[in-house]
Structures are given as structure tokens and as C-alpha cells.
Write a protein that holds these residues in place. Structure first.
Motif, PDB file in Angstrom:
ATOM      1  N   ARG A 157     -18.877 -39.960  25.072  1.00 65.19           N
ATOM      2  CA  ARG A 157     -18.606 -40.735  26.256  1.00 65.19           C
ATOM      3  C   ARG A 157     -17.064 -40.776  26.842  1.00 65.19           C
ATOM      4  O   ARG A 157     -17.012 -40.608  28.299  1.00 65.19           O
ATOM      5  N   SER A 158     -16.193 -40.804  25.941  1.00 65.55           N
ATOM      6  CA  SER A 158     -14.877 -40.893  26.436  1.00 65.55           C
ATOM      7  C   SER A 158     -14.213 -39.392  26.967  1.00 65.55           C
ATOM      8  O   SER A 158     -13.552 -39.355  28.238  1.00 65.55           O
ATOM      9  N   TRP A 186     -15.865 -39.160  30.666  1.00 66.19           N
ATOM     10  CA  TRP A 186     -15.079 -40.023  31.475  1.00 66.19           C
ATOM     11  C   TRP A 186     -13.901 -39.121  32.005  1.00 66.19           C
ATOM     12  O   TRP A 186     -13.583 -38.934  33.261  1.00 66.19           O
TER      13      TRP A 186
END
Length: 362
Positions: free
Chosen positions: A304-305, A308
Motif C-alpha cells: 500500500r505504501s 501511494w
């Protein structure tokens, strides 16, 4: 050859390399970046694909089936729909990648060994099709409900049922080519003027910093649109890549990416001290763009990081735009969040380039 003189030259090069911060950053940064990208960020096993569910049976068995599908980790529910058509509409807009349809007579179909579950797949991304095939096999490998009979799960692929690699790659190539060329063209723009001695002439003109920046960007927009037309024409001619949506919308989306990349290139140009440095910095930014945007590796497989971080790259948003318009037939207005992201990126980069540029030689 004298060893002492040779050592003197080697020492001089090492000292110069130490003073050149851009080169030093490339020496250390590229290996670290590749290690992190390939070891941590890139994952070919898809997880948490955005999925919509149309549970038309609404029984305890159908709800248990939906829970077990979510428990597999392959999909993440983001939409509840009443009909399969609502799932297809959401898929065209890029809101979901997979649609799960449980028919009204699910339990009777399951008891008779007939098709009891339908999986709708966005075929504009070949990786999603592979994940759907994996999902179709999972209920047969031991879920909490009774195993479905072979053939009871139907996988329907839309937009690229033949799983043609060219159909998936060619639209993305438009973005990759524009990213590589547009950033590089303008990354050397200001540096080239300085190295050729033209900066003195520009300083003597009444041009403002904003006028100079915009004036250097606009001619390359036409070049980028020409490149876009060439790739689309050759893709349709040689590989029969479809154009399901509006060609004008595709060119508008391409224009948004072109301006974003040109603005980024200008910002690099105001920071670089030489054309070689400008090319180094361009490559340093191009590597994560091509690896994290979803062009080469599935976007949903990344942590997820990292996703982003990828959202900050203009190529990520353009790939969603062009694949949505060319393959799924979506309009630019249906994909407005990605178009807006490109506009914001362009404004920020251009403002940064204007603020950093000074009409001075020092």
C-alpha cells in the motif's frame, strides 16, 4: 605509463566524482532503488483487487460464499450491486477490476452441479485475468462451504478476451514513450541555453520567467501529439489494437501527460548544471515510473505504501486513462479523478520550475 601519474589521474577523478552530488547520488541511489523496487515493491501475486459483488440469491449460503471469496485475499470488496450490469458499468469506469455474480437460484444450481458463480474480469489488464483464474480454482481447494462441482464457476473476460499482450501493452507504450522523450527534451532545455552561451541573450530580453518556461513547453506539445498518433496508428495497423472510446478523448489525455512531463523536465532543467546531469536525473525518475505505474508489473500486487508513492507519478494516472478509454470505452469524464491528478501535477511542477528559474548566469 608511470604509476604515479596514473594514480594522480585516478585520484583526481575520484575527488571530482565526490564533488558531483548528482553522480554520487546515482552511484548509490540506483542500486538501492532497484533492490527496493524488485525486492519489496514489485509482486506478481495479485492481492486486494477491487471487486464488486452482485448477490442476487441473498441466502446464508450465498453470503458464506462471498465471505470465503473475500477471505482468499485476492479481492477486496468495494461495491455492492443489484445486477451484473451495474458491475459492468463500474468496471468500465475503472472502479472495480473483478465482478462476482451469484445468481438468484444459486443453491439449486450448486446442487445440480451447474454454473453457480460467475466472475466478470476486466481484461484490459492481463494480470487481473490471471488472478481471476486463480480465484476460480480456490473454491475447489477447500473453502468453508461444500466444494463447487467442476465447471460450476464461470470466468467471463471483457475488453480483451483473447488475452492479447499487444492489446494491453500498446496503450501503455504511449505513456512510456511520452514520459521518456518529453521529460528528456525539456530537462536539457535551460542547461543547453546556458552551455551554448544563449542565456546572455535571454537575460537581455524583456521575457519573464513564466513566459520563457511556457514558451519552451508549447512547441513540444505538438511533438508529443505526433508521437501519440504514430504509436496509435502503428498499434492499430500491426497489432489490431482496438479503439473502443473516443479518439479525441485519448488525445486530450495524452496532452495532459505531455504537459505534466514537460513541466517536470523544466523543473529538472533548473536544477541540473549540465546536460549530462539532466539526463542522469531523467533516468533516475524514469526507472520508478515504468516499474511502479502498472505498465510492467501489476499495480495491485504492490504494498500500500508503494501504491501511494506511485500515485505521485503521472504515468500511473495516464495508464488508467488510456486503457480505460481505448479498451473499455470509458469517456474522459468518467475517469475524471486521474485527469484531475495530471492537471494538479502539471501546475505544481510548472510553478516549481518558474520559481526556481532566475534570469542570471550565477
Amino acid at each position: 605509463m608511470k604509476l604515479r601519474r596514473l594514480l594522480g589521474v585516478m585520484t583526481k577523478e575520484l575527488r571530482q566524482m565526490r564533488r558531483d552530488r548528482i553522480t554520487l547520488a546515482m552511484i548509490i541511489g540506483i542500486p538501492v532503488m532497484q533492490l527496493l523496487l524488485f525486492g519489496y515493491a514489485i509482486n506478481t501475486n495479485l492481492r486486494d483487487l477491487s471487486a464488486g459483488f452482485a448477490d442476487q440469491a441473498r441466502t446464508s449460503a450465498s453470503r458464506m460464499l462471498a465471505r470465503d471469496i473475500v477471505a482468499s485475499g485476492v479481492v477486496s470488496p468495494v461495491l455492492e450491486a443489484a445486477t451484473p450490469q451495474q458491475l459492468l458499468d463500474a468496471m468500465r469506469r475503472g472502479e472495480i477490476s473483478i465482478g462476482i455474480v451469484i445468481p438468484p437460484d444459486y443453491e439449486r444450481r450448486r446442487a445440480e452441479g451447474r454454473e453457480a458463480l460467475q466472475i466478470l474480469v476486466d481484461g484490459s489488464d492481463n494480470a487481473v485475468q490471471s488472478a481471476a483464474a486463480q480465484l476460480a480454482r480456490m473454491p475447489l481447494e477447500g473453502m468453508t462451504f461444500d466444494p463447487l462441482a467442476p465447471g460450476a464457476i464461470s470466468v467471463v473476460s471483457f475488453y480483451n478476451p483473447q488475452r492479447s499482450s499487444a492489446t494491453n501493452i500498446v496503450p501503455g507504450l504511449v505513456g512510456v514513450i511520452l514520459t521518456m522523450t518529453m521529460v528528456l527534451f525539456t530537462a536539457v532545455a535551460i542547461v543547453r541555453e546556458r552551455e551554448r552561451g544563449n542565456m546572455e541573450l535571454l537575460i537581455a530580453t524583456p521575457l519573464t520567467s513564466a513566459e520563457l518556461m511556457v514558451g519552451k513547453v508549447v512547441p513540444y506539445v505538438a511533438v508529443g501529439l505526433l508521437q501519440t498518433g504514430m504509436v496509435l496508428a502503428l498499434g492499430a495497423w500491426f497489432f489490431h489494437v482496438p479503439m473502443a472510446g473516443s479518439l479525441w478523448h485519448v488525445f486530450i489525455a495524452a496532452s495532459l501527460l505531455i504537459v505534466a512531463n514537460l513541466a517536470l523536465g523544466l523543473l529538472i532543467s533548473t536544477r541540473a548544471q549540465s546536460q549530462f546531469q539532466a539526463m542522469q536525473m531523467t533516468f533516475f525518475l524514469f526507472l520508478p515510473s515504468i516499474l511502479l505505474s502498472g505498465f510492467m508489473f501489476p499495480f495491485s500486487g504492490m504494498p500500500r505504501s508503494v501504491q501511494w508513492l506511485a500515485e505521485l507519478l503521472p504515468l500511473t494516472h495516464f495508464l488508467r486513462l488510456i486503457r480505460g478509454m481505448m479498451l473499455r470505452g470509458a469517456s474522459l469524464w468518467e475517469l475524471w479523478p486521474d485527469a484531475l491528478a495530471l492537471l494538479v501535477f502539471s501546475a505544481v511542477m510548472m510553478a516549481g520550475a518558474i520559481l526556481r528559474f532566475r534570469k542570471r548566469l550565477d
